[in-house]
Design a protein around this motif. Sequence first.
Motif, PDB file in Angstrom:
ATOM      1  N   UNK A 557    -104.908  22.436-107.954  1.00  0.00           N
ATOM      2  CA  UNK A 557    -103.990  22.744-106.544  1.00  0.00           C
ATOM      3  C   UNK A 557    -105.528  22.827-105.024  1.00  0.00           C
ATOM      4  N   UNK A 558    -105.396  22.654-104.288  1.00  0.00           N
ATOM      5  CA  UNK A 558    -106.200  23.247-102.931  1.00  0.00           C
ATOM      6  C   UNK A 558    -107.089  24.545-103.666  1.00  0.00           C
ATOM      7  N   UNK A 559    -105.756  24.820-103.881  1.00  0.00           N
ATOM      8  CA  UNK A 559    -106.096  26.320-103.215  1.00  0.00           C
ATOM      9  C   UNK A 559    -106.966  27.110-104.883  1.00  0.00           C
ATOM     10  N   UNK A 560    -107.259  25.926-105.526  1.00  0.00           N
ATOM     11  CA  UNK A 560    -107.762  25.969-106.907  1.00  0.00           C
ATOM     12  C   UNK A 560    -109.510  25.826-106.784  1.00  0.00           C
ATOM     13  N   UNK A 561    -109.402  25.323-105.658  1.00  0.00           N
ATOM     14  CA  UNK A 561    -110.382  24.986-105.193  1.00  0.00           C
ATOM     15  C   UNK A 561    -111.804  26.172-105.714  1.00  0.00           C
ATOM     16  N   UNK A 562    -113.388  26.223-105.472  1.00  0.00           N
ATOM     17  CA  UNK A 562    -114.576  27.298-105.414  1.00  0.00           C
ATOM     18  C   UNK A 562    -113.346  28.112-104.486  1.00  0.00           C
ATOM     19  N   UNK A 563    -113.946  28.782-104.689  1.00  0.00           N
ATOM     20  CA  UNK A 563    -113.909  29.882-103.413  1.00  0.00           C
ATOM     21  C   UNK A 563    -115.526  30.659-102.800  1.00  0.00           C
ATOM     22  N   UNK A 564    -114.872  31.396-101.299  1.00  0.00           N
ATOM     23  CA  UNK A 564    -115.960  30.745-100.737  1.00  0.00           C
ATOM     24  C   UNK A 564    -117.006  32.047-101.473  1.00  0.00           C
ATOM     25  N   UNK A 565    -116.812  33.009-101.927  1.00  0.00           N
ATOM     26  CA  UNK A 565    -116.467  34.352-102.821  1.00  0.00           C
ATOM     27  C   UNK A 565    -117.921  33.250-104.275  1.00  0.00           C
ATOM     28  N   UNK A 566    -116.944  33.037-104.479  1.00  0.00           N
ATOM     29  CA  UNK A 566    -117.469  32.125-106.005  1.00  0.00           C
ATOM     30  C   UNK A 566    -119.129  31.175-105.282  1.00  0.00           C
ATOM     31  N   UNK A 567    -119.141  30.608-103.960  1.00  0.00           N
ATOM     32  CA  UNK A 567    -119.792  29.735-103.110  1.00  0.00           C
ATOM     33  C   UNK A 567    -121.646  31.482-103.192  1.00  0.00           C
ATOM     34  N   UNK A 568    -120.744  32.336-102.754  1.00  0.00           N
ATOM     35  CA  UNK A 568    -121.628  33.359-102.606  1.00  0.00           C
ATOM     36  C   UNK A 568    -121.870  34.027-104.004  1.00  0.00           C
TER      37      UNK A 568
END
Length: 579
Positions: A557-568
Amino acid sequence: MDFSLLAEVFERIEATRKRLEYTKELAKLFAAAKPSEVRRLAYLCNGILLPQHEGIDLGVGDKLAEQSISLVSGKSVKEVETVFRRKGDLGEAAQELLHKKTQLTLSAHALSLEKVYDNLMRVATASGVGSQETKVKLLAELLSNASPNEARVIVRLVQGSLRMGVGESTVLDTLSVAKAGDKSLREELERAFNLTSDIGLVAESFFEKGIDGVRKVKPIPFNPIRPALAGRLPGAKEIFEKLGECAAEGKYDGLRLAIHKSGERVEIFSRKQEKMTHMFPDVVTAVRKQVRAREAIFEGEAVAFDECTKRFLPFQETIQRKRKHGVGAKAKELPLHVFAFELLYCDGKDLTRLPYSERRAELAAVIKQGETIELAKNIIAKSALALKSFFDECVSAGLEGIIAKDLSAPYTAGTRKFAWIKLKKSYQTELADSLDLTIVGYYIGKGKRTQFGFGGLLAAAYGPRENSFRTVCKIGTGFSEERMKEFKQMLSEIEVAKKPDNVDSVLVPSKWVKPRYVVSVTADEITQSPTHTCCRKGNQGLALRFPRFKELRTDKNPEDATTEDEVMELYEMQGQKNG
Ligand code: AMP
């Protein structure tokens, strides 16, 4: 409760988008609701009628809503379409058209929350001959009694476009604030939600039985459980430092299945809680044969296996089993192996609170040896070296890597914690991990690509706190010609005239789309960039350098995308790797 109260709060939500403020407003509504209204209120806040797994789809396309608006406003469908095109939003078009009409008539009755909910439920469940007319009439009945603002909300509800406004996460905050005045009960409410995927059930238990009732919520067969997610660390050494003695399992690269059984009934859900039972008749048969329990909920990774070469097939092959037609033939061509890795519920017992070591022991006892379902291979690692050699063994057997698991941790439904830590072979090259990003727009191609009407994607990471999608890259490579045609087709169906409210972007693509599809993307590295909004501080955000399209993730789902915290996190991991 008057529906107008909810509609007014929605109006303010759209105007402020300040979560703290509207949480308070919504909380006041819950505090004022009668116990019999709480469940419906929770669903409507969330823009749904029942939890997704119940398979109730409002299914009201633009055409049908336009007919209802036309009936009530006295304007022709053509005229409604013209206003829709000008406004770019059918809800706003309804508001404008009905505004003119309400100045002329005073015959409307106040709409109650129940009335709106019940009519919408009838719209959703009408079927068979004449059902289209019934739907148009039911919707028109609501609109004829609605104020212009209520009409806008109703139209957006039936189109599913309110959903992103107030996510489940906000409703959970709201419930806590409504009773405790702050978010202190949020974590326990969230646990109950993650175990049942039913916001209405959680709200009702909470208002009827208080927080004790919420604590007693346990998994229910056929209510999907939100999947636990894995954290990442760069290597075996770091994992061992974090967990000490731990378990490690092979990381199979396929489809995550949540399998529910009660007696002979078996249902299979995807990681995004869609029912997929009909796609996997082979797995259903195996569950009936191989699961030694009357009731059970367990998870496993399904991988297509080549019986001749005895090798696992890549994800792109396995995903072909996710189909509506030709299910039987594909099942023969690509038989699945399910590697079971978690038992969450068994014959009345909630296992989610037990430590991993006990869950795994019970899983091993419940799964009988057989052809289709087997246990994910695992070891107990007493040193970083043991972890590393298990990792090497898994990679040479064709697996993606390993998942290390904290022996004493409970099952962390719906959250990404360090109870599970993944280590993938890709960490040794390029950027530590591929990212799963949500498409928020696309570009019309230049040069040779003009013929496809597709030149690339604008993709975003997810910010769960603000329920916002923030861009992190433009992707222009990795697409085959087939893919470009497919993207053009898929994306033009979800095009919107304006940037969606929940998208945060400096860049303007040729076309905006509703956040719906997730793509897996690899890149060389993460860099700072003024043109992207992901993890933005001041005027610098984070961006992917040389992003490449890898695959479409229809299981996310769109909300299952990599989160900003994970990008950080990945950005920081990369910093460590480069010293
Ligand atoms: P990722 O999608 O890269 O975040 O990795 C987590 C995913 O790995 C899970 O959602 C599962 O689909 C998959 N997976 C494969 N093998 C296992 C396993 N043994 N335990 C847990 N998850 C697994």
